[in-house]
Scaffold this active site. Sequence first.
Site, PDB file in Angstrom:
ATOM      1  N   GLY A  95     -17.597   7.093   5.488  1.00 26.99           N
ATOM      2  CA  GLY A  95     -16.217   7.036   5.964  1.00 26.99           C
ATOM      3  C   GLY A  95     -15.203   7.357   4.897  1.00 26.99           C
ATOM      4  O   GLY A  95     -14.038   7.628   5.182  1.00 26.99           O
ATOM      5  N   LYS A 117      -5.240  12.354   0.793  1.00 22.95           N
ATOM      6  CA  LYS A 117      -5.341  11.863   2.170  1.00 22.95           C
ATOM      7  C   LYS A 117      -6.451  10.826   2.319  1.00 22.95           C
ATOM      8  O   LYS A 117      -6.236   9.730   2.838  1.00 22.95           O
ATOM      9  CB  LYS A 117      -5.585  13.030   3.122  1.00 22.95           C
ATOM     10  CG  LYS A 117      -5.617  12.629   4.588  1.00 22.95           C
ATOM     11  CD  LYS A 117      -5.915  13.809   5.485  1.00 22.95           C
ATOM     12  CE  LYS A 117      -4.653  14.626   5.732  1.00 22.95           C
ATOM     13  NZ  LYS A 117      -4.907  15.733   6.694  1.00 22.95           N
ATOM     14  N   GLY A 153     -13.003   4.730  -9.132  1.00 25.72           N
ATOM     15  CA  GLY A 153     -13.353   4.465  -7.743  1.00 25.72           C
ATOM     16  C   GLY A 153     -12.211   3.737  -7.049  1.00 25.72           C
ATOM     17  O   GLY A 153     -11.450   3.012  -7.690  1.00 25.72           O
ATOM     18  N   GLU A 175     -12.747  -0.269  -3.241  1.00 28.25           N
ATOM     19  CA  GLU A 175     -12.672  -1.726  -3.144  1.00 28.25           C
ATOM     20  C   GLU A 175     -11.360  -2.336  -3.605  1.00 28.25           C
ATOM     21  O   GLU A 175     -10.982  -3.412  -3.161  1.00 28.25           O
ATOM     22  CB  GLU A 175     -13.865  -2.327  -3.902  1.00 28.25           C
ATOM     23  CG  GLU A 175     -15.130  -2.031  -3.128  1.00 28.25           C
ATOM     24  CD  GLU A 175     -16.408  -2.287  -3.889  1.00 28.25           C
ATOM     25  OE1 GLU A 175     -16.924  -3.387  -3.761  1.00 28.25           O
ATOM     26  OE2 GLU A 175     -16.894  -1.383  -4.601  1.00 28.25           O
ATOM     27  N   GLY A 234     -19.959   0.841   5.779  1.00 26.66           N
ATOM     28  CA  GLY A 234     -20.968   0.097   5.020  1.00 26.66           C
ATOM     29  C   GLY A 234     -20.372  -1.158   4.399  1.00 26.66           C
ATOM     30  O   GLY A 234     -20.818  -2.258   4.676  1.00 26.66           O
ATOM     31  N   PHE A 235     -19.369  -0.974   3.547  1.00 25.69           N
ATOM     32  CA  PHE A 235     -18.616  -2.085   2.942  1.00 25.69           C
ATOM     33  C   PHE A 235     -19.495  -3.011   2.106  1.00 25.69           C
ATOM     34  O   PHE A 235     -19.117  -4.150   1.832  1.00 25.69           O
ATOM     35  CB  PHE A 235     -17.854  -2.878   4.010  1.00 25.69           C
ATOM     36  CG  PHE A 235     -17.069  -2.012   4.958  1.00 25.69           C
ATOM     37  CD1 PHE A 235     -15.928  -1.348   4.514  1.00 25.69           C
ATOM     38  CD2 PHE A 235     -17.492  -1.813   6.254  1.00 25.69           C
ATOM     39  CE1 PHE A 235     -15.219  -0.517   5.361  1.00 25.69           C
ATOM     40  CE2 PHE A 235     -16.781  -0.975   7.110  1.00 25.69           C
ATOM     41  CZ  PHE A 235     -15.646  -0.334   6.663  1.00 25.69           C
ATOM     42  N   GLN A 277      -8.522   5.060   2.131  1.00 24.65           N
ATOM     43  CA  GLN A 277      -9.298   4.007   1.477  1.00 24.65           C
ATOM     44  C   GLN A 277      -8.416   2.794   1.186  1.00 24.65           C
ATOM     45  O   GLN A 277      -8.809   1.651   1.400  1.00 24.65           O
ATOM     46  CB  GLN A 277      -9.882   4.525   0.158  1.00 24.65           C
ATOM     47  CG  GLN A 277     -11.040   5.461   0.341  1.00 24.65           C
ATOM     48  CD  GLN A 277     -12.321   4.680   0.521  1.00 24.65           C
ATOM     49  OE1 GLN A 277     -12.474   3.925   1.468  1.00 24.65           O
ATOM     50  NE2 GLN A 277     -13.237   4.854  -0.391  1.00 24.65           N
ATOM     51  N   ASN A 299      -8.372  13.159  -3.681  1.00 28.29           N
ATOM     52  CA  ASN A 299      -7.852  13.666  -2.402  1.00 28.29           C
ATOM     53  C   ASN A 299      -6.808  12.671  -1.896  1.00 28.29           C
ATOM     54  O   ASN A 299      -7.115  11.522  -1.570  1.00 28.29           O
ATOM     55  CB  ASN A 299      -8.992  13.817  -1.385  1.00 28.29           C
ATOM     56  CG  ASN A 299      -8.499  14.354  -0.042  1.00 28.29           C
ATOM     57  OD1 ASN A 299      -7.494  13.898   0.506  1.00 28.29           O
ATOM     58  ND2 ASN A 299      -9.207  15.323   0.492  1.00 28.29           N
ATOM     59  N   ARG A 342      -6.926   9.439 -11.847  1.00 30.09           N
ATOM     60  CA  ARG A 342      -6.535  10.592 -11.027  1.00 30.09           C
ATOM     61  C   ARG A 342      -7.089  10.440  -9.617  1.00 30.09           C
ATOM     62  O   ARG A 342      -8.242  10.066  -9.435  1.00 30.09           O
ATOM     63  CB  ARG A 342      -7.077  11.885 -11.648  1.00 30.09           C
ATOM     64  CG  ARG A 342      -6.832  13.111 -10.769  1.00 30.09           C
ATOM     65  CD  ARG A 342      -7.411  14.371 -11.379  1.00 30.09           C
ATOM     66  NE  ARG A 342      -6.555  14.866 -12.439  1.00 30.09           N
ATOM     67  CZ  ARG A 342      -6.986  15.298 -13.621  1.00 30.09           C
ATOM     68  NH1 ARG A 342      -8.268  15.289 -13.887  1.00 30.09           N
ATOM     69  NH2 ARG A 342      -6.147  15.718 -14.528  1.00 30.09           N
TER      70      ARG A 342
HETATM   71 MO1  MOS Z   1     -19.419  -2.182  -2.039  1.00 28.96          MO
HETATM   72  S1  MOS Z   1     -19.244  -4.167  -1.571  1.00 28.96           S
HETATM   73  O1  MOS Z   1     -20.097  -2.238  -3.600  1.00 28.96           O
HETATM   74  O2  MOS Z   1     -20.319  -1.375  -0.904  1.00 28.96           O
END
Ligand code: MOS
Length: 744
Positions: free
Chosen positions: A468, A634, A702, A705, A240-241, A639, A632, A629
């Site tokens: 993904g 892997k 997260g 990104e 998606g990105f 990512q 996972n 933290r």
């Molecule tokens: Mo991301 S660019 O917030 O899917």
Amino acid sequence: MTPAVGKPLDRVDGRQKVTGTARFAAEYDLPGLAHAVIVTSTVAKGRVTAFDTAAAERAPGVLAVVTPKNAPRLRPAEPFGSSETKPVAGTTTAPVLQSDQVFWYGQPIAVVVAGTLDQAKYAAHLVRVTYDAQPAEVTLDSKGRVFVPDKVQKEEPEVTVGDAEGALAAAGAKVDHTYTTPQHNHNAIEPHATVAEWGGGKLTVHDTTQFVFGVRYDLATRFGLKLDDVRVLAPFVGGGFGGKGGAWPQAFLAATAAKVVGRPVKLVLGRDQVYACVGGRTPTRQRVALGADAGGKLTALIHTGRTSTSTTNTFTEQFTFPARHLYASPNIRLAQELIELDVCPPTFMRGPGESPGMFALESAMDELAVALKLDPVELRLRNDPDKDPTRGTPFSLRKYKEALKLGAEKFGWARRTPEPGSMKDGRLLVGLGVASAYYPVYRNPSSARVEVTAAGTALVQCGCQEMGMGTATAQSQIAADLLGLPADRVKFELGDTALPFAMVAGGSSQTVSVAAAVAGAVAALKAALLALVEKADGSPLKGLKAADVAFRDGGLARVDDPKAGESFGAILARAGRKSLDAKAEVKPGDEAKKLSMHSYGAQFCEVRVDPDFGTVRVKRFVGAFDVGRVINAKTARSQFLGGITMGLGMALLEETHRDARTGRLVNADLAEYMVPVHADVPALEAYWVGDPDPHTPMGAHGIGEIGITGVAAAVANAVYHATGKRVRDLPITPERLMSAPLVP
Ligand code: MOS
């Protein structure tokens, strides 16, 4: 039982994906399925004066040619971000198929529906369109309307602390340069695709999206339906990105076509059509000016510039966000302006804002280090703030220096000799560069449902997304620890509006947002189990409060005496039940108001540059991150490596070329828009500090990104170190490098 969180568990859906049994949107072949192909405009601005559809309508297998003349009337969509509370995902206010107006080159203007894909494609080429074309503004320097947006992703477009221009003028060491980044386009392996089916006035769509609830809202709005009469499914998304964060035209065009022909319809965009009618990353032109004292402390930080938006949306690439939080400076000035262009509405693309912004800021930091004759790692260490430099708030967690030092050690930064061109490998120039990484911590409202069975298994449900990153795997681990179960006894279901609500899988927000909802549902389940215990005699848990018991070994046990407990099976059997479930809706607290919440990192790059041809090969790359933290080890590593890979593309390859005369995208395919292939990507390494954030669910941040941020600057800084040439315009092509002058 050791906790599942933190372990490098295999993906729970890995087998489905590698064996091809995971079904993606375009793979739903419903009975009676028809195929739709879009026709796109060949002018950037103006009006369609005539459609000649006769030949297309006569072509074999054609069921319908849908144009603004015969399309069902749709209501206007609401643009993305128009509401704080509604899951709005509309990407454009353009009345696609609802008027003869054309707002960008490549806008869908008609849809051809036929029995087979080949028939639809052939007929689409037979549609003849006549335009009344007007001159279009399509570049950052054109005559489009220039304005300051009201907000930049909910923040002020301008930030002023002290007097940055005055401090810059007075600074002993300073740099002041313009950096540019080009338009980028989305190239997820899976193109945008929708299968739409109507039945009994209700609409079901399989769409490739990062936000099933957003697409549902968009479709319900356009077709005037109740939310409950639209179901959107996307259990698997092939990347998606950000490009699938909003509702793009394929969804409502497939639903429109299905309505017209009275059959289910599949609409898959061709690669060129993804470029044409799905937004990409806007080009940027940025000024970064830095002033410092003799001790290498910033006295002035200025980051300003322009990005573009379209006439049918307002999208601001938040390139000044990193400079709001990354470095201490008593004088800061940040400002963003937009130019409105006749282009496809731009949208999110991995690290929107932060990716281009960090290229400029982190290149400038390297230039300042050169001006100060100071090691660039040391310069960054000296400017680590003890509170947020623009908000004044304390940090929830800031292990930036730890990440920088970890990366430097793993990379072997100490072997770098500072003089440009001083390191060689035969006839090749060797360069070592560093840049920071940065991304905010975002969290959204989310909900979840948890069900445990007498057999000691659990089902966890949330309409969030897997594209993904390993969502089901990470959430299974989280739920397993919360429920006192092994991870393989937990099943996690997602990607369906029939499941509890989740916001967009975007802004690297999903893991913590959903984790909080799962935790809420598990807490509600505990209360429900205790309520069952209270209704009958014979349980060692009777009379206990929630705080006195914990989930343990497939049941509940006393906190002060873990041996005193009962399995789910025992509790449920006494109540005559096979299973029990609970739900929760969880919103973030006010932590983001009181605290400055961000992730940090450092990117280290080693390049080889051919001095005769200006070709740059990345030899080695190390990223080290402070992301709370890690759930996972892997999937987290994947990512980070994916983000770095995309950053290498940004540094050296990716650039959408637009014909400034017509607005047409010139290289709208994977032959001429280059993304990194395996031969471009060396062994990448990713490390993390791992300290939990006390103010986030599971202590996590997260991570989708941050991996891309700073990468392009690390490459550019390594290229400078190799060659003494500073390329301030991405991508760093051989032509740009060969023609760049030696600096300073
Ligand atoms: Mo991301 S660019 O917030 O899917």
